[in-house]
Design an enzyme around this catalytic site. Sequence first.
Site, short mmCIF file in Angstrom:
data_model
loop_
_atom_site.label_atom_id
_atom_site.label_comp_id
_atom_site.label_asym_id
_atom_site.label_seq_id
_atom_site.Cartn_x
_atom_site.Cartn_y
_atom_site.Cartn_z
N SER A 157 70.16 81.18 23.76
CA SER A 157 70.08 80.56 24.64
C SER A 157 70.24 81.09 26.14
O SER A 157 70.74 82.10 26.35
CB SER A 157 71.55 79.88 24.47
OG SER A 157 71.92 79.14 25.76
N HIS A 210 66.33 78.32 23.63
CA HIS A 210 67.26 77.18 23.95
C HIS A 210 67.53 77.22 25.46
O HIS A 210 67.97 77.99 26.06
CB HIS A 210 68.58 77.05 23.13
CG HIS A 210 69.50 76.10 23.35
ND1 HIS A 210 69.21 74.87 22.62
CD2 HIS A 210 70.56 76.05 24.07
CE1 HIS A 210 70.12 74.11 23.00
NE2 HIS A 210 71.10 74.59 23.67
N ASP A 257 69.75 75.19 28.49
CA ASP A 257 70.75 74.27 28.63
C ASP A 257 70.42 73.64 30.32
O ASP A 257 70.26 74.54 31.05
CB ASP A 257 72.21 74.96 28.74
CG ASP A 257 72.59 75.23 27.24
OD1 ASP A 257 72.42 74.39 26.37
OD2 ASP A 257 72.75 76.43 26.96
N MET A 284 72.86 71.20 32.98
CA MET A 284 73.95 70.52 33.12
C MET A 284 73.98 70.05 34.36
O MET A 284 73.54 70.65 35.38
CB MET A 284 75.27 71.79 33.01
CG MET A 284 75.19 72.50 31.60
SD MET A 284 76.38 73.72 31.73
CE MET A 284 76.05 74.63 30.21
N HIS A 286 68.21 71.11 25.98
CA HIS A 286 69.51 70.48 25.92
C HIS A 286 70.13 69.84 27.05
O HIS A 286 70.33 70.66 28.08
CB HIS A 286 70.37 71.46 25.18
CG HIS A 286 71.79 71.14 24.77
ND1 HIS A 286 73.03 71.74 24.58
CD2 HIS A 286 72.36 69.57 24.83
CE1 HIS A 286 74.05 71.32 24.46
NE2 HIS A 286 73.55 69.76 24.48
N MET A 293 72.67 68.17 29.09
CA MET A 293 74.05 67.67 29.29
C MET A 293 74.41 67.00 30.58
O MET A 293 74.59 67.61 31.32
CB MET A 293 74.81 69.32 29.09
CG MET A 293 75.06 69.40 27.53
SD MET A 293 75.77 71.23 27.77
CE MET A 293 74.10 72.10 27.81
N MET A 304 77.25 70.05 18.30
CA MET A 304 77.85 71.14 18.94
C MET A 304 79.05 71.64 18.38
O MET A 304 79.88 70.87 17.48
CB MET A 304 78.37 70.33 20.11
CG MET A 304 77.31 70.01 21.49
SD MET A 304 76.30 71.46 21.95
CE MET A 304 77.45 72.55 22.51
N GLY A 313 78.94 78.99 27.97
CA GLY A 313 78.69 80.17 26.87
C GLY A 313 79.82 80.85 26.72
O GLY A 313 80.88 80.71 27.52
N ASP A 365 75.06 74.51 17.88
CA ASP A 365 75.17 75.28 19.40
C ASP A 365 76.53 75.43 19.60
O ASP A 365 77.14 74.38 19.55
CB ASP A 365 74.29 74.40 20.30
CG ASP A 365 74.13 74.95 21.74
OD1 ASP A 365 74.47 76.14 21.84
OD2 ASP A 365 74.01 74.06 22.53
N GLY A 414 79.43 79.01 19.79
CA GLY A 414 80.07 80.03 19.47
C GLY A 414 79.83 80.70 18.18
O GLY A 414 80.36 81.28 17.32
N SER A 435 75.76 84.09 24.08
CA SER A 435 76.52 85.43 24.43
C SER A 435 76.21 86.45 23.02
O SER A 435 76.39 87.74 23.38
CB SER A 435 78.03 85.17 24.65
OG SER A 435 78.67 84.25 23.74
C1 DX5 Z 1 77.10 75.58 25.82
C2 DX5 Z 1 75.66 75.43 25.70
C3 DX5 Z 1 75.31 76.57 24.63
C4 DX5 Z 1 75.52 78.13 25.07
C5 DX5 Z 1 76.08 78.58 23.75
O1 DX5 Z 1 77.57 73.92 26.45
O2 DX5 Z 1 75.17 74.29 25.13
O3 DX5 Z 1 73.86 76.33 24.40
O4 DX5 Z 1 74.71 78.71 25.68
O5 DX5 Z 1 76.51 79.91 24.14
P1 DX5 Z 1 77.17 80.64 22.96
O6 DX5 Z 1 76.32 81.16 22.07
O7 DX5 Z 1 77.74 81.77 23.91
O8 DX5 Z 1 78.47 79.82 22.24
ZN ZN Z 2 73.00 74.19 24.55
#
Ligand code: DX5
Ligand code: ZN
Length: 227
Positions: free
Chosen positions: A15, A40, A42, A44, A73, A75, A144, A151, A182, A184, A205
């Site tokens: 990501s 990936h 993101d 937002m 993705h 959001m 999710m 992240g 996606d 954690g 991460s």
């Molecule tokens: C969180 C994002 C994820 C994020 C995941 O809202 O949608 O794509 O990058 O990050 P990790 O893998 O660190 O949880």
């Molecule tokens: Zn994401």
Amino acid sequence: VSTQINKNPAIIMPSLLSAPFARLGDSLNELERAGVSLFHYDVMDGHFVPNLAGSPGIIKKIQPHIQAQLDVHLMVDDPPRVIPWFDLDSVRSISIQVEASQDLERDLCTIRSLNKKAGVVINPLTCLESLEPFFEQVDYILVMTVHPGEGGQKLIKKALYGIKYCAKRRDELGCNFLIQVDGGVNQDTICSVHDAGADEIVAGSAIFDNDNPAEAFNNLNHLIGNQ
Ligand code: DX5
Ligand code: ZN
């Protein structure tokens, strides 16, 4: 307790939310050499989630320098406004949140009309039945496993049930959407995500907050039986 072991191979998508922007091109090329074919991305809007991320401008700058494709993705509160901005060559797929869209069916059609794979995302607290009308319309469901927005959060174990639920409905209905996961995912959690039925696994991460992201990517692959 019965454990469902997923024998199907899954792919891992780094990501870009956690990527080092100071040396983005080099970092992505290193991961491509390690076998990454999909990143990936993101987006937002500061409303659907309390954070801002992911302009299409960054994709335009980066796409001449990579071979890999991008999975976007969204959001965002207003998918119909944002979807056309991601009609870019390197974008393979676009997903929209089941909680956000007023007219998901229309928005999925818009994504398809851009020749992109279309996905629906579900948050950990959202009722899984809300996916029911879309199983037969989507290329993928993104489950999710954290509350979206940033992240580096801890995977919510209960959200693994959503992956199993989607896999079960897919069998029952005989459809062939992919299941993406996606949030954690790291070396301690990736096996539970894969075993629950994930086909595409996002890791931010766990890959980039590492001295050697390519090695972290290889290790995650190894844990789920790739290579
Ligand atoms: C969180 C994002 C994820 C994020 C995941 O809202 O949608 O794509 O990058 O990050 P990790 O893998 O660190 O949880
Ligand atoms: Zn994401």
